[in-house]
Design an enzyme around this catalytic site. Structure first.
Site, PDB file in Angstrom:
ATOM      1  N   GLU A 122       0.860  -1.188   0.000  1.00  0.00           N
ATOM      2  CA  GLU A 122       0.000   0.000   0.000  1.00  0.00           C
ATOM      3  C   GLU A 122       0.895   1.235   0.000  1.00  0.00           C
ATOM      4  OE1 GLU A 122      -3.556   0.121   2.463  1.00  0.00           O
ATOM      5  OE2 GLU A 122      -2.907   2.067   3.242  1.00  0.00           O
ATOM      6  N   ARG A 153     -15.896   3.781   3.465  1.00  0.00           N
ATOM      7  CA  ARG A 153     -16.709   4.926   3.885  1.00  0.00           C
ATOM      8  C   ARG A 153     -15.831   6.157   4.042  1.00  0.00           C
ATOM      9  NH1 ARG A 153     -18.668   5.638   9.901  1.00  0.00           N
ATOM     10  NH2 ARG A 153     -16.510   6.340   9.963  1.00  0.00           N
TER      11      ARG A 153
HETATM   12  P1  FAD Z   1     -17.793   0.950   7.100  1.00  0.00           P
HETATM   13  O1  FAD Z   1     -17.633  -0.438   6.642  1.00  0.00           O
HETATM   14  O2  FAD Z   1     -18.937   1.733   6.576  1.00  0.00           O
HETATM   15  O3  FAD Z   1     -17.882   0.916   8.709  1.00  0.00           O
HETATM   16  C1  FAD Z   1     -17.786   2.127   9.458  1.00  0.00           C
HETATM   17  C2  FAD Z   1     -18.500   1.955  10.794  1.00  0.00           C
HETATM   18  O4  FAD Z   1     -19.921   1.878  10.577  1.00  0.00           O
HETATM   19  C3  FAD Z   1     -18.134   0.644  11.529  1.00  0.00           C
HETATM   20  O5  FAD Z   1     -18.158   0.902  12.902  1.00  0.00           O
HETATM   21  C4  FAD Z   1     -19.266  -0.305  11.144  1.00  0.00           C
HETATM   22  O6  FAD Z   1     -19.481  -1.334  12.098  1.00  0.00           O
HETATM   23  C5  FAD Z   1     -20.450   0.663  11.075  1.00  0.00           C
HETATM   24  N1  FAD Z   1     -21.494   0.233  10.141  1.00  0.00           N
HETATM   25  C6  FAD Z   1     -21.316  -0.251   8.898  1.00  0.00           C
HETATM   26  N2  FAD Z   1     -22.505  -0.530   8.318  1.00  0.00           N
HETATM   27  C7  FAD Z   1     -23.445  -0.208   9.238  1.00  0.00           C
HETATM   28  C8  FAD Z   1     -24.877  -0.260   9.257  1.00  0.00           C
HETATM   29  N3  FAD Z   1     -25.560  -0.699   8.179  1.00  0.00           N
HETATM   30  N4  FAD Z   1     -25.534   0.158  10.374  1.00  0.00           N
HETATM   31  C9  FAD Z   1     -24.848   0.609  11.458  1.00  0.00           C
HETATM   32  N5  FAD Z   1     -23.481   0.682  11.496  1.00  0.00           N
HETATM   33  C10 FAD Z   1     -22.812   0.272  10.398  1.00  0.00           C
HETATM   34  N6  FAD Z   1      -9.387   6.082   4.841  1.00  0.00           N
HETATM   35  C11 FAD Z   1      -9.173   7.054   3.892  1.00  0.00           C
HETATM   36  O7  FAD Z   1      -9.639   8.184   4.065  1.00  0.00           O
HETATM   37  N7  FAD Z   1      -8.465   6.786   2.756  1.00  0.00           N
HETATM   38  C12 FAD Z   1      -7.941   5.564   2.506  1.00  0.00           C
HETATM   39  O8  FAD Z   1      -7.311   5.359   1.459  1.00  0.00           O
HETATM   40  C13 FAD Z   1      -8.134   4.511   3.471  1.00  0.00           C
HETATM   41  N8  FAD Z   1      -7.658   3.267   3.268  1.00  0.00           N
HETATM   42  C14 FAD Z   1      -7.905   2.265   4.182  1.00  0.00           C
HETATM   43  C15 FAD Z   1      -7.430   0.983   3.930  1.00  0.00           C
HETATM   44  C16 FAD Z   1      -7.657  -0.051   4.834  1.00  0.00           C
HETATM   45  C17 FAD Z   1      -7.145  -1.450   4.533  1.00  0.00           C
HETATM   46  C18 FAD Z   1      -8.358   0.222   6.052  1.00  0.00           C
HETATM   47  C19 FAD Z   1      -8.576  -0.871   7.063  1.00  0.00           C
HETATM   48  C20 FAD Z   1      -8.831   1.508   6.321  1.00  0.00           C
HETATM   49  C21 FAD Z   1      -8.620   2.546   5.389  1.00  0.00           C
HETATM   50  N9  FAD Z   1      -9.094   3.840   5.603  1.00  0.00           N
HETATM   51  C22 FAD Z   1      -8.885   4.830   4.659  1.00  0.00           C
HETATM   52  C23 FAD Z   1      -9.772   4.193   6.855  1.00  0.00           C
HETATM   53  C24 FAD Z   1     -11.325   4.051   6.755  1.00  0.00           C
HETATM   54  O9  FAD Z   1     -11.816   5.013   5.864  1.00  0.00           O
HETATM   55  C25 FAD Z   1     -11.901   4.268   8.154  1.00  0.00           C
HETATM   56  O10 FAD Z   1     -11.524   3.214   9.007  1.00  0.00           O
HETATM   57  C26 FAD Z   1     -13.393   4.533   8.225  1.00  0.00           C
HETATM   58  O11 FAD Z   1     -13.685   5.048   9.525  1.00  0.00           O
HETATM   59  C27 FAD Z   1     -14.275   3.304   8.007  1.00  0.00           C
HETATM   60  O12 FAD Z   1     -14.316   2.940   6.706  1.00  0.00           O
HETATM   61  P2  FAD Z   1     -15.034   1.540   6.281  1.00  0.00           P
HETATM   62  O13 FAD Z   1     -15.070   1.515   4.822  1.00  0.00           O
HETATM   63  O14 FAD Z   1     -14.420   0.425   7.009  1.00  0.00           O
HETATM   64  O15 FAD Z   1     -16.510   1.843   6.870  1.00  0.00           O
END
Ligand code: FAD
Length: 289
Positions: free
Chosen positions: A17, A108
């Site tokens: 990454e 997200r």
């Molecule tokens: P989600 O999967 O939407 O989850 C977010 C929160 O909402 C969790 O607590 C989940 O349990 C909850 N949730 C999900 N669905 C629901 C529902 N239907 N009802 C109620 N609660 C729900 N950030 C950046 O800005 N840029 C990047 O390039 C980046 N790369 C990343 C790469 C990796 C491998 C990882 C692990 C993280 C990365 N992040 C990045 C950070 C990420 O954006 C954050 O961790 C963010 O807070 C959550 O994103 P997510 O896609 O996991 O969210």
């Protein structure tokens, strides 16, 4: 190529990454970094997307295209949705298709501090699962990866609740998952057991963060909530002001973590190399890859 095919064909998928140019690295320096990383022929390189789609995110897709075109290494841009309008996502999907980028890490994104609450998100993308559903409805030819959190996402009340939400996300059409960094393998074994019991069966590649800079890692750990085992904490304290020793010790810690995970059987490793080719070089040497 869809990255999911690599998981079908290979015993272990190895990826890096990197992040786009920012105050710490110019575009020219980053291109040199990519050149050095390309020597290792990883299965893919992912390129992060600036938090809340900030200015560095403009580079994400161009850098991914550059990697794929110049080095024929599969490249996967990250994409966040919490502050994006559908028209912006449509535009990005068009660009991916035109540039022959077949995979995206759908996220997200973190909520921008003080300016937005989740309930304010009027664009229809409240969670990563909304973005995943949207991409799958409109573009059948993009492979989708998503993030997962072996210790639970910081906003979740419990690991169990987070895994329920992960299941919903995977059901929207996810090819594979990449974990948040963790330093205690038991956290992963526990997570894997729980995901399997919920029939989450897509490949999970493990995000490995080599702790090569004590100050940087303390900040990252405080944001991610990753627990730090005593052994690692002792190293951080011992080498806080000795960069060279911290680097060596950090690589060694990451390699012993990976060796133990290999004996447990894992789908792959996603190395957070932090734009440092030397980190990849040391890991490949220590792991005999
Ligand atoms: P989600 O999967 O939407 O989850 C977010 C929160 O909402 C969790 O607590 C989940 O349990 C909850 N949730 C999900 N669905 C629901 C529902 N239907 N009802 C109620 N609660 C729900 N950030 C950046 O800005 N840029 C990047 O390039 C980046 N790369 C990343 C790469 C990796 C491998 C990882 C692990 C993280 C990365 N992040 C990045 C950070 C990420 O954006 C954050 O961790 C963010 O807070 C959550 O994103 P997510 O896609 O996991 O969210």
């Amino acid at each position: 190529m869809f990255i999911k095919e690599k998981f079908q064909k290979k015993d272990k998928v190895i990826s890096f990454e990197i992040f786009p140019p920012n105050r710490s690295i110019t575009l020219k320096q980053l291109l040199d970094v990519i050149d050095e990383l390309s020597i290792f022929r990883p299965d893919f390189i992912s390129v992060t997307y600036g938090a809340s789609g900030n200015s560095s995110s403009n580079y994400t897709i161009d850098i991914a295209e550059y990697i794929k075109e110049k080095y024929t290494i599969e490249a996967m841009p990250h994409l966040t949705c919490i502050t994006s309008e559908k028209s912006k996502i449509d535009d990005i999907m068009d660009q991916l298709l035109k540039k022959d980028l077949k995979n995206v890490l759908a996220l997200r994104g973190d909520l921008p501090k003080d300016t937005l609450k989740l309930s304010d998100s009027a664009n229809g993308f409240k969670y990563a699962s909304d973005l995943i559903e949207y991409i799958n409805e409109n573009n059948k030819s993009i492979g989708i990866a998503a993030a997962c959190y072996p210790e639970g996402h910081v906003e979740s009340a419990s690991l169990e609740e987070d895994i329920e939400n992960l299941k919903t996300k995977v059901q929207k059409g996810v090819d594979f998952l990449i974990t948040q960094m963790f330093f205690d393998n038991d956290k992963f074994y526990n997570f894997k057991e729980k995901t399997e019991s919920k029939n989450i069966n897509v490949p999970i590649t493990i995000g490995i963060m080599p702790v090569t800079n004590a100050k940087q890692i303390k900040k990252i750990v405080s944001l991610s909530g990753a627990s730090v085992p005593t052994k690692l904490n002792n190293l951080l304290n011992k080498y806080e002001y000795d960069k060279a020793s911290m680097f060596e010790a950090g690589i060694e810690y990451a390699c012993s973590q990976m060796n133990e995970l290999i004996s447990y059987k894992v789908d792959g490793f996603h190395l957070y190399v932090m734009n440092q080719p030397e980190t990849a070089r040391k890991i490949y040497k220590n792991m005999n890859w």
